[in-house]
Design a protein around this motif. Structure first.
Motif, short mmCIF file in Angstrom:
data_model
loop_
_atom_site.label_atom_id
_atom_site.label_comp_id
_atom_site.label_asym_id
_atom_site.label_seq_id
_atom_site.Cartn_x
_atom_site.Cartn_y
_atom_site.Cartn_z
N MET A 1 0.99 -1.14 -0.10
CA MET A 1 0.07 -0.06 0.01
C MET A 1 0.93 1.37 0.15
O MET A 1 1.44 1.42 0.93
CB MET A 1 -0.73 -0.09 1.46
CG MET A 1 -2.23 0.61 1.15
SD MET A 1 -3.27 0.86 2.72
CE MET A 1 -3.27 -0.66 2.91
N THR A 2 0.59 2.08 -1.01
CA THR A 2 1.66 3.15 -1.15
C THR A 2 0.76 4.46 -1.39
O THR A 2 -0.48 4.29 -1.64
CB THR A 2 2.83 3.07 -2.05
OG1 THR A 2 1.98 2.97 -3.38
CG2 THR A 2 3.68 1.84 -1.91
N GLN A 3 1.22 5.31 -1.15
CA GLN A 3 0.54 6.82 -1.65
C GLN A 3 0.08 6.78 -2.97
O GLN A 3 -0.82 7.62 -3.21
CB GLN A 3 1.56 7.84 -0.93
CG GLN A 3 0.58 9.22 -1.03
CD GLN A 3 1.39 10.33 -0.36
OE1 GLN A 3 2.68 10.25 -0.04
NE2 GLN A 3 0.81 11.50 -0.36
N ASP A 10 -5.40 8.66 3.93
CA ASP A 10 -5.37 9.61 4.78
C ASP A 10 -3.94 9.18 5.17
O ASP A 10 -3.81 8.01 5.56
CB ASP A 10 -6.28 9.64 6.24
CG ASP A 10 -5.78 10.36 7.02
OD1 ASP A 10 -5.12 11.30 7.10
OD2 ASP A 10 -6.40 10.11 8.30
N ARG A 11 -2.95 10.02 5.05
CA ARG A 11 -1.51 9.71 5.24
C ARG A 11 -1.15 10.08 6.87
O ARG A 11 -0.01 10.04 7.16
CB ARG A 11 -0.46 10.44 4.41
CG ARG A 11 -0.81 9.77 2.88
CD ARG A 11 -0.45 8.23 2.82
NE ARG A 11 0.78 7.91 2.98
CZ ARG A 11 0.99 6.80 3.38
NH1 ARG A 11 0.14 5.94 3.17
NH2 ARG A 11 2.25 6.36 3.69
N ALA A 18 2.98 5.14 11.05
CA ALA A 18 3.95 4.07 11.37
C ALA A 18 4.54 3.35 10.44
O ALA A 18 5.91 2.98 10.58
CB ALA A 18 3.23 2.98 12.27
N TYR A 19 3.93 3.30 9.23
CA TYR A 19 4.59 2.73 8.22
C TYR A 19 5.86 3.42 7.46
O TYR A 19 6.78 3.09 7.15
CB TYR A 19 3.62 2.50 6.99
CG TYR A 19 4.14 1.76 5.63
CD1 TYR A 19 4.19 0.58 5.67
CD2 TYR A 19 4.27 2.71 4.68
CE1 TYR A 19 4.80 0.01 4.38
CE2 TYR A 19 4.90 2.16 3.44
CZ TYR A 19 4.97 0.70 3.42
OH TYR A 19 5.58 0.11 2.08
N ASP A 20 5.42 4.80 7.44
CA ASP A 20 6.46 5.71 7.03
C ASP A 20 7.62 5.71 7.79
O ASP A 20 8.84 5.74 7.55
CB ASP A 20 5.94 7.27 6.70
CG ASP A 20 4.83 7.37 5.77
OD1 ASP A 20 4.98 6.51 4.77
OD2 ASP A 20 4.00 8.33 5.63
N TYR A 48 7.45 -2.77 12.39
CA TYR A 48 6.24 -2.13 12.25
C TYR A 48 5.52 -2.22 13.54
O TYR A 48 4.90 -0.80 13.81
CB TYR A 48 5.50 -2.89 11.01
CG TYR A 48 4.11 -2.03 10.81
CD1 TYR A 48 4.27 -0.73 10.39
CD2 TYR A 48 2.91 -2.54 11.41
CE1 TYR A 48 2.78 -0.26 10.17
CE2 TYR A 48 1.60 -2.17 11.06
CZ TYR A 48 2.02 -1.04 10.50
OH TYR A 48 0.55 -0.01 10.38
N ALA A 49 5.38 -3.05 14.30
CA ALA A 49 4.70 -3.05 15.48
C ALA A 49 5.27 -2.11 16.48
O ALA A 49 4.60 -1.46 17.13
CB ALA A 49 4.83 -4.73 16.16
N GLU A 50 6.67 -1.92 16.58
CA GLU A 50 7.22 -1.02 17.32
C GLU A 50 7.01 0.31 17.00
O GLU A 50 6.59 1.26 17.79
CB GLU A 50 8.79 -1.17 17.39
CG GLU A 50 9.31 -0.43 18.57
CD GLU A 50 10.84 -0.94 18.72
OE1 GLU A 50 11.39 -0.26 19.50
OE2 GLU A 50 11.21 -1.85 18.41
N CYS A 51 6.99 0.70 15.63
CA CYS A 51 6.68 1.75 15.24
C CYS A 51 5.21 2.02 15.45
O CYS A 51 4.96 3.37 15.62
CB CYS A 51 6.94 1.94 13.84
SG CYS A 51 8.83 1.85 13.22
N LEU A 52 4.13 1.24 15.30
CA LEU A 52 2.90 1.43 15.72
C LEU A 52 2.69 2.03 17.36
O LEU A 52 1.90 2.86 17.44
CB LEU A 52 1.90 0.34 15.14
CG LEU A 52 0.55 0.49 15.08
CD1 LEU A 52 0.20 1.68 14.06
CD2 LEU A 52 -0.17 -0.79 14.51
#
Length: 96
Positions: A1-3, A10-11, A18-20, A48-52
Motif C-alpha cells: 500500500m503506497t501513496q 489519509d496519510r 507508523a509505516y513511514d 512495524y509493530a514497534e513503530c505503531l
C-alpha cells in the motif's frame, strides 16, 4: 500500500505514520537482515509493530540506549526564567 496507489488515502492515520517511520528506520538500519534471509520478515513485522506502538504513544522506553561512559541519560530539569518582578523601593540596591 503506497501513496501512489491510494492518493486520497489519509496519510496522517497512525498506521500510515507508523509505516513511514518503519521505512525510514529500515533504510538507515545497518543491522537489518537481507530481504532474502529468513530473519527479514519477523524483523520487518516487529519493526512495524514497534513503530505503531510509538505512534500511538504506547511504546515502553528501551534500556538499550546508553550515553558515553555507559550511564543512562538523565533528564535535566531546566529552569524557565520567570518574568521580572518589580522591586520595592526598600529592596533596590540604589536605595541605600
Amino acid at each position: 500500500m503506497t501513496q501512489d496507489m491510494f492518493p486520497a488515502a489519509d496519510r496522517t492515520c497512525p498506521a500510515a505514520v507508523a509505516y513511514d517511520l518503519m521505512r525510514d528506520i529500515l533504510l538507515d538500519d545497518p543491522r537489518r537482515p537481507t530481504p532474502s534471509s529468513p530473519e527479514f520478515r519477523p524483523y520487518l513485522l516487529d519493526l512495524y509493530a514497534e513503530c505503531l506502538l510509538a505512534v500511538r504513544g504506547k511504546r515502553a522506553a528501551s534500556g538499550r540506549s546508553t550515553v558515553r561512559g555507559g550511564a543512562t541519560p538523565r533528564r535535566e530539569r531546566r529552569e524557565v526564567p520567570s518574568a521580572a518582578k518589580p522591586m520595592k523601593a526598600s529592596q533596590s540596591p540604589l536605595a541605600s
